[in-house]
Every structure is written in structure tokens, then in C-alpha cells.
Design an enzyme around this catalytic site. Structure first.
Site, mmCIF file in Angstrom:
data_model
loop_
_atom_site.group_PDB
_atom_site.id
_atom_site.type_symbol
_atom_site.label_atom_id
_atom_site.label_comp_id
_atom_site.label_asym_id
_atom_site.label_seq_id
_atom_site.Cartn_x
_atom_site.Cartn_y
_atom_site.Cartn_z
ATOM 1 N N HIS A 110 1.032 -1.331 0.033
ATOM 2 C CA HIS A 110 0.030 0.113 -0.128
ATOM 3 C C HIS A 110 0.888 1.176 -0.122
ATOM 4 O O HIS A 110 0.868 2.050 -0.719
ATOM 5 C CB HIS A 110 -0.840 0.041 1.277
ATOM 6 N N CYS A 136 -4.273 -0.711 -15.667
ATOM 7 C CA CYS A 136 -4.111 0.434 -14.609
ATOM 8 C C CYS A 136 -3.274 -0.065 -13.561
ATOM 9 O O CYS A 136 -3.431 0.572 -12.295
ATOM 10 C CB CYS A 136 -5.523 0.967 -14.366
#
Length: 890
Positions: free
Chosen positions: A458, A834
């Protein structure tokens, strides 16, 4: 058995098909120079195949490979007229180590292989310089012990110092032969008595031991870290090249140098470089620098070789490679030898300038200029870098997760980062691992450092998206939140102490370092123009904030390929409304909370639409599980309960019910939207109202793309698309304005690939989400993969972390299937990517081959993607002309 040892001499060389892969850069280069009939020392290269076979045998050279090396030595004896361990004219070897790409951490060059107690006597008589011979023998013993036995160089320094003190020699007086003999005897005794090894007196056994130790250096810590940083396969391997010694350190006609075919400052065709004239000064210890001659002044009166010949050789090499080159050479007793050549090393700014200038001069075309640029190196043009100095206080190293360098005060929470930002004080956010509710702090901090996580965690993904330096996986660090301390190698740093991180190397440095901010030159813009003319695929960006969108536009992004709306809900006071919506006990309560979020979302989208000025903007509907938005820890739970006016116990129970065993495969994405359609309806309304408003402001229609995440069933998309269409009709009726829009999905599940044809019947576009697709194909969490992926690479199980570069054989094959199925059902469908691999040059090359329409990446990787997409188009075009291949295209 395939050939593993290849010989070379001036005028001829044995070369396998892929010489750089098989022989390493050094071996391949010497073979090329030999083939060009240039003066190289004769020798042979043990290929990477030999390395691979030895590594499977625990690093030992097999008997068959020993025989092949022995045959090469015998060939070299015939070529040179010298004999390994000869009673007269002994053959001595230098051994150099190289891989396909330059790599730190490999074994250093070993000289004088073949010297022993007997050949040193013969050698000294032949040269008429006994002191030089014994000095060379002592150097060989030391370098052999360091490489093969892992000896400490300080031990040899101590022995030498003690011997000098005992015998009273050194200083201005050169050592005598008896003194060298005494020092060598002590060194050999140290090896046997302290290290338990007798120095081998057989030259061939010396050679084999050096080869085996050189092979093992591939898996040393420095080489391993470099491979991880640069995505070099663990199984790529190294090669070792042995050649006849050049005695460039004795007499007035010896030395070493490096020549350039051009003046790198001006680009003019001019022999430049330096030569270190060793001279004959026996008072100097070998290793000190001699007189330096500047080759550009043509000082042939002091140059001990043929300067005109050197200039001619360098010109021939430049003509052969078609690029400015640099050449390493030696002069031994007046004889000139070339040891290596390469394209002239230059920084990325110089590389761009030279490439653009050569196009202007008509020497190369735009395509060739693009192919000479390493797309990944463009990062150096886009981010601050540390002004490196020898006294950097490096505390630890982690994984280089997002490029650039940053300095600031240590903070352990996003809230504290916000406080310091309000005071104008830079910070480094230090966390065990970041969570979605840290995003607001990540936006205002200078850089992010985490103890856990990999290069696709993350922290890494968000940091790259917002252009912040980031180092992850710094497992040597320990955080104590109660004490507000960071411990590294026994040293304790506190909140507020200065820290610097380098996201390009993974270095974590105590104190504030001086940073250099590169500027984008006119040549950089020109190169981007070359790329835009050459590429086929569009390049979009992943962006949620106006700052990210503006940065991406400045770097040439052609729209937004991924706007993750969940990131917007953590900004400012929005998380409170989001929590109110999640904790509401009825649809009515959820809609009331969503009504508060609607104008905020609309405002966000209006600004993004305006920045992109009519370019496509793909907005992904809410994706993560709801528990990520909820408070964590007793203090935050109590604070939230008070703000929402509900009992703390009730809130705690509600949080407990929302927890999932495996949330990334749980109630998220389209599943969440189907359970709570009011969420998608609110987001769709915000998008359509923003599109109309932005279009009215700009006087140009906005065509939003709404992306439904985590679809695996066509009926999931049918259900949600119907709600989106219904909201579109309502908004258009209310505003009395029509709005064009597209509804598509993110393909990130294997089932979606298999059913891509049926899903494409109702989807206007597909965007392959390679982060989750890789997770679901492998059954591996990307946040946990860093714990063992390096082990897989080390053992050759995988070549590269699939979360960084596309796994062509697995994930890539599925994408190919999805593309083919989608276009068969709907030829006009738009297909893009993406995921993180959207900014990886190797992955972009694959996406060109399968015919995707665009890639989307973080803003600061847009220039990299533009150049990589251009290179991929050029290479595919050249390859398809030769093979007749056709690219799948809509």
C-alpha cells in the site's frame, strides 16, 4: 554437451549466439574487439552456462568443465608460447568477472594467477626485476585469500606493519627481495595457521579455486540487492574471463588509461581521456597513482605507447557500435592492449542530449535515439536526489519502493505529519505499514518509510502515485509508538529527529542530506516528442487529487486511467460521514450520510474533469471493504462513538461484525455496490453532475468513464449498469443536458478473463487491474509476497517479482485470452491497464504485443511509459516486418 568455454585472440574469437548473455559484457566485448583485429590479450571465457551448472553442484566446477578449462589453458599456452607452471617463461593470468549488465558486488579482478614459490623465481629472473616479481606474488596471495577464503584485508595490513617494524624497512626506502620473501612467508603461515588453508602451489588449482569463488560472488549481499533493485533475474548468472597478464605497473613504458571517442562536454569527435603513467619509482608502493596524462592534448612525447594507433582503434570501435564509446586500455613495456569498450557512460541528461544532438546532425534517426535511452533512468530527471558523500550515516536499508530522496523530521502518525505541514516543517512518515487512512498524511509528508511491505505494498503504490519517495520492508528497524522512538542497529532516534530516505536505493540515513532537484531541459521535451510520434498506445495516469492530475498533465498524460474514489473519502472530514454511512442501521440512514458526501465527490470530479480538459477520466467506484474506513484502537473508537452519538460498546460490536477473515477476497468492489446500491447511485450522480458542470465551465463536453471493480459475473455488471443508467437519465432530466458516458469494468479476476466475451457485450471498456489479477492468479497477497519472493528469485524459481513486472507466461497469457475474447465479442471495445505494471518498461513491451489501447501509471512514471511505449512500438514494428506477425487491435 553444449560448449562452455570460448577462446579469443587478436583477429579471431569464438562467439555464441547471444554473446552478452553467455559471456557477460567483459567477455563479449573482448571477443568483439578481437574479431575487429584490435590488440587484445589472448584468453578465454567460461560462460554463464558453466556458472549455472556449477551453482547446481553447490558452486563446485565439475570434472567435465575442469577439462574444458584445461583445454583452453593449453590453447593459451600454444598461443603465447608460455606454460602454466612452466620452468621457463611461465604463463600468468588475470581473471575478470562480468554479467550481462554492469553489477556491483561481483568478485574483483584477480591478477598474477600462476605465481607460486617456484614460478616467482623464474619470473623474477626473466624480468630482471626481482622486487617487482615478489611484490606481485604477495599481492596475488592477498587477493586470493580475500576472495577464496574470505580473509580480512586488515589482517594482511597488520602483518605488513608488524614486519616493517620488526625488520626496520619501509618509508622512503623500497623493500628488498629478502624483505619481500620474509613478508610472503608470514602471509603463507597466517593462511595455514589462522585460516586453516594451505595456499595452493599448483597454478591450475589456483585458477579453479578463483573461478569457483568468483561464481559464488553472484549471490553475495551487494550483488543480490542490486539485482532486486534493477529487476535482474537470479538465474541470469555471470561469466569469468581469463587472459594473459599485461605487466602495466613496471618500467617507464607502462600504465593504464581510459579513452573516449568524443569530448562528452561538447560532443565533438576528439580523443579524450586520461592515462596513468606508472613510471619507474621503486619508492612507491604499487597501487598509488602515477603521473596522469591528458590524452586530449596529444602528449605523445610522454605517452609510452602509440597514441596515433590508440586514436585509430577508438575511431574504429565508435564506427562499429555507431555510438560514442569509451575504451579501457593498458600499456605494458610499450605494447598497447585494449581490455574493454562500451558506449560512453553518461548521465541520463547527457544521454538525452547526445541522442537528440545526433538526430539533429543526421547521424541517427528518432527511433534509434529513443532506443538508446533507458526508460527507467528517466526517474533521475523527475525526482530529487541525494548529493552523495563518503560520510553519509546510513542506518539501514530497505526496498526502493518509490524513487526520489527526502529529508524531514520523524513522525509516527499521519496526524502529526499534518501538524508539521501546517507549521511549514518537512517530515518523514515512519510506520510499520501504512493503511488507507494514512493517505492524508502521506500527501503532506516529504517521504514514507515502512518496516514491512514490498515494492507493491500500500505504501509503495500510494507513494508512487503521488510522487513521494518511499522505502519499504526495512525489517531491521523497530518502532516503539509509546516511546515515540525508532531503533536501528542499536541506535535510537526519536520523533522530531531528522531522517533522510532514498527511494531509489533503499538507503535510510540519519540527519538531513543535501538534495539536488533536476530540471527538465529542452532536450527532454524533444525526446518526448520523438516518443509521442513513435508510440501507438496512449499513456494515462492513476490520479485522485488535483495535484496528481496536474503533475501528470505536465508529464504528458493523456487522461486518467484510474481514479480510486475510496482515497477521496479519507480527506478532511469526509471519513466521519463515511463512517456514519457504514454504521447506519438502515438504507435511510445510509442515504442521509451519502447526501453529505455527494457535493464533496462532485467537487472532486469537477476539478479532475477540468484539469484533463476533455481527455478521458476513468473513475472506479468504491472498491475496498468497509472495515478499512472504521476507527482502530480504543482511543479512536471512543472518539468516533462520541462524534456519532452512539454508545462505545455498540460501535465496537458493529466494527467486530464488519471484520472479515480475508477482506481482499470478501465483501468489496461490485459485491459491496450490489449489497448497498445507494452507494453506486450516489457516486454515479456525483460523476454525471460534475461532468455537466465541468462541460459548461469549459464549453466542451466531458465524457466520463465509470469503472465497476471486481466483476466476475456478467450479471453483476448488468445489475450495476442498470442503476448507473437510471441515475444518468434522472440527472439529464433534472439538468436538461445530455451527457455521453461509458460504463466498463476492471478485469482483475480469472473468471472475468474466462468470461470476457460475455462481459464485453455490456462493457464499453476493460481495464486490466494487474495488481489484484496477479494476486488471484498466484493466490498470493502482494503485501506479504516480499517475505519470500526474494528467496524464489535467489533459487531461480521466478526471474522477477510478478507484482513489479508482468508474469508473461501466467498473468500475461490470461490477459491475452481476455483481449482476444473481448475483441471477438465487441471489436470496438477499449482495452487498457491500470495496475502497477502500467509503468514498467518490460510490461509495456508485452502490452504492445497483445494490442492494448493504453497504459495507465502513476504521474511520475508517465514519461517512462511514453518512452517505453515508443520503444515497444518500434521493436514490434521491426519484428513484425520480419516475421509477418500481426498485432491484435481494435
Amino acid at each position: 554437451m553444449a560448449k562452455r568455454v570460448f577462446t579469443f585472440k587478436r583477429g579471431s574469437a569464438e562467439r555464441p549466439a547471444d554473446a552478452s548473455e553467455a559471456l557477460g559484457l567483459k567477455g563479449a566485448n573482448l571477443a568483439t574487439l578481437a574479431s575487429l583485429d584490435l590488440p587484445v590479450p589472448p584468453g578465454f571465457t567460461v560462460s554463464t552456462l558453466g556458472w549455472r551448472q556449477s551453482m547446481t553442484a553447490h558452486g563446485e566446477v565439475s570434472q567435465s568443465l575442469r577439462s574444458e578449462i584445461l583445454s583452453a589453458v593449453e590453447w593459451l599456452e600454444q598461443t603465447t608460447g608460455r606454460v602454466f607452471d612452466g620452468k621457463t617463461r611461465p604463463l600468468l593470468l588475470a581473471l575478470r568477472v562480468g554479467a550481462r549488465a554492469p553489477m556491483p558486488g561481483l568478485a574483483d579482478t584477480i591478477l598474477d594467477i600462476g605465481l607460486n614459490d617456484r614460478t616467482v623465481e623464474t619470473f623474477s629472473t626473466e624480468l630482471g626485476d626481482p622486487a617487482f616479481a615478489f611484490r606481485s606474488y604477495r599481492r596475488f596471495i592477498e587477493s586470493f585469500a580475500l576472495l577464496v577464503y574470505g580473509a580480512d584485508p586488515g589482517e594482511f595490513e597488520d602483518i605488513a606493519d608488524d614486519e616493517r617494524d620488526r625488520a626496520g624497512w619501509g618509508g622512503a626506502e623500497p623493500a628488498t627481495v629478502p624483505q619481500w620473501r620474509a613478508l610472503i612467508a608470514r602471509d603463507l603461515a597466517f593462511l595455514e595457521e589462522e585460516l586453516g588453508h594451505a595456499f595452493p602451489q599448483t597454478p591450475f588449482e589456483q585458477l579453479i579455486a578463483v573461478v569457483e569463488a568468483a561464481f559464488s560472488s553472484w549471490r553475495g549481499p551487494v550483488a543480490r540487492a542490486f539485482r532486486v533493485l534493477h529487476g535482474i533475474s537470479e538465474n541470469a548468472g555471470l561469466a569469468v574471463t581469463a587472459h594473459a597478464m599485461i605487466f602495466n605497473e613496471r618500467g617507464e613504458k607502462s600504465g593504464t588509461g581510459r579513452a573516449f571517442s568524443r569530448d562528452m562536454a561538447t560532443g565533438r569527435s576528439l580523443l579524450t581521456g586520461e592515462f596513468e603513467l606508472r613510471g619507474r619509482d621503486d619508492a612507491r608502493e604499487i597501487g598509488e597513482r602515477g603521473t596522469m596524462l591528458d590524452l586530449s592534448v596529444g602528449d605523445d612525447t610522454r605517452f609510452p605507447g602509440d597514441l596515433a594507433a590508440l586514436s585509430t582503434y577508438v575511431r574504429r570501435i565508435e564506427a562499429h557500435f555507431g555510438d560514442a564509446c569509451e575504451v579501457d586500455f593498458m600499456v605494458g613495456d610499450g605494447a598497447l592492449f585494449l581490455l574493454q569498450s562500451r558506449p560512453a557512460r553518461r548521465g541520463i541528461a547527457e544521454a538525452i542530449r547526445v541522442a537528440v544532438d545526433m538526430v539533429r546532425e543526421g547521424l541517427i534517426d528518432e527511433e534509434e535515439a529513443l532506443l538508446r535511452i533507458d526508460p527507467a533512468s528517466l526517474d533521475q530527471m523527475l525526482h530529487p536526489t541525494i548529493e552523495r558523500a563518503e560520510n553519509l550515516d546510513i542506518l539501514a536499508r530497505g526496498l526502493p519502493a518509490s524513487p526520489g530522496a527526502a529529508s524531514g523530521e520523524i513522525v509516527f502518525s499521519a496526524e502529526r505529519a499534518l501538524e508539521l505541514a501546517g507549521e511549514g516543517r518537512p517530515s518523514i512518515l515512519v510506520r510499520t505499514e501504512t493503511l488507507p487512512d494514512d493517505i492524508h498524511g502521506m500527501h503532506v509528508t516529504e517521504g514514507v518509510l515502512t518496516v514491512r511491505g514490498g515494492t507493491t505494498s500500500h505504501a509503495a503504490v500510494v507513494a508512487r502515485g503521488i510522487g513521494k519517495p518511499c522505502v519499504t520492508g526495512a525489517s531491521a528497524l523497530r518502532i516503539n509508538l509509546d516511546a515515540q522512538t525508532l531503533t536501528a542497529a542499536g541506535r535510537v532516534l526519536r520523533a522530531g529527529d531528522r531522517l533522510t530516505i532514498d527511494g531509489a536505493t533503499g538507503d535510510i540515513i540519519a540527519g538531513a542530506c543535501k538534495l539536488t532537484t533536476p530540471s527538465l531541459s529542452g532536450d527532454f521535451a524533444t525526446l518526448m516528442e520523438f516518443a509521442d510520434r513513435a508510440r501507438r498506445m496512449a499513456v494515462r495516469t492513476n490520479a485522485e487529487t488535483p495535484a496528481e492530475a496536474r503533475a501528470a498533465r505536465a508529464f504528458g498524460a493523456e487522461g486518467i486511467g484510474l481514479c480510486r474514489t475510496e482515497h477521496m473519502f479519507f480527506e478532511g472530514g469526509r471519513v466521519g460521514a463515511m463512517r456514519e454511512m457504514i454504521l447506519a442501521g438502515s438504507e435511510e440512514g445510509r442515504r442521509a450520510a451519502l447526501a453529505r458526501l455527494l457535493p464533496m465527490q462532485r467537487s472532486d470530479f469537477v476539478e479532475l474533469f477540468e484539469i484533463m480538459a476533455g481527455m478521458p477520466v476513468t473513475i472506479r467506484l468504491l472498491d475496498p471493504p468497509l472495515h478499512e474506513f472504521l476507527p482502530k484502537g480504543e482511543g479512536e473508537v471512543a472518539e468516533t462513538a462520541l462524534a456519532l452519538g452512539i454508545p462505545e460498546k455498540v460501535l465496537a460490536e458493529r466494527i467486530e461484525t464488519l471484520q472479515e477473515f480475508n477482506p481482499m477476497l470478501g465483501h468489496r468492489g461490485c459485491r459491496l455496490a450490489i449489497s448497498y446500491p445507494e452507494i453506486v447511485e450516489t457516486q454515479a450522480r456525483a460523476i454525471f453532475e460534475a461532468a455537466i458542470e465541468a462541460g459548461e465551465r469549459k464549453g466542451k463536453d466531458v465524457v466520463p468513464e465509470i469503472m465497476v471493480p471486481l466483476v466476475g459475473l456478467r450479471k453483476e455488471l448488468d445489475f450495476l449498469k442498470a442503476r448507473i443508467v437510471e441515475v444518468a437519465e434522472l440527472v439529464q432530466a433534472e439538468r436538461r443536458r445530455r451527457v455521453s458516458y461509458h460504463v466498463g469494468t476492471m478485469i482483475e479476476l480469472p473468471r472475468a478473463i474466462i468470461r470476457a466475451d460475455t462481459i464485453a457485450e455490456v462493457a464499453d471498456f476493460f481495464s486490466f487491474g494487474t495488481n489484484d489479477l496477479t494476486q488471484t492468479v498466484y493466490g498470493i497477497s502482494r503485501d506479504d509476497a516480499a517475505n519470500f519472493m526474494s528467496t524464489y528469485e535467489r533459487h531461480g524459481i521466478i526471474d522477477r517479482d510478478p507484482f513489479q513486472s508482468i508474469d508473461v507466461e501466467g498473468v500475461g497469457e490470461l490477459i491475452s485470452i481476455g483481449v482476444e475474447k473481448a475483441r471477438r465479442a465487441r471489436p470496438d471495445i477499449t482495452l487498457g491497464i491500470c495496475g502497477e505494471q502500467g509503468g514498467d518498461p518490460a510490461s509495456i513491451s508485452f502490452f504492445e504485443q497483445v494490442g492494448l489501447d493504453y497504459v495507465s501509471c502513476s504521474p511520475f512514471r508517465v514519461p517512462i511509459a511514453r518512452v517505453a511505449a515508443a520503444q515497444a512500438a518500434i521493436r514490434f514494428s521491426r519484428g513484425s516486418r520480419g516475421s509477418g506477425k500481426a498485432r491484435a487491435r481494435g
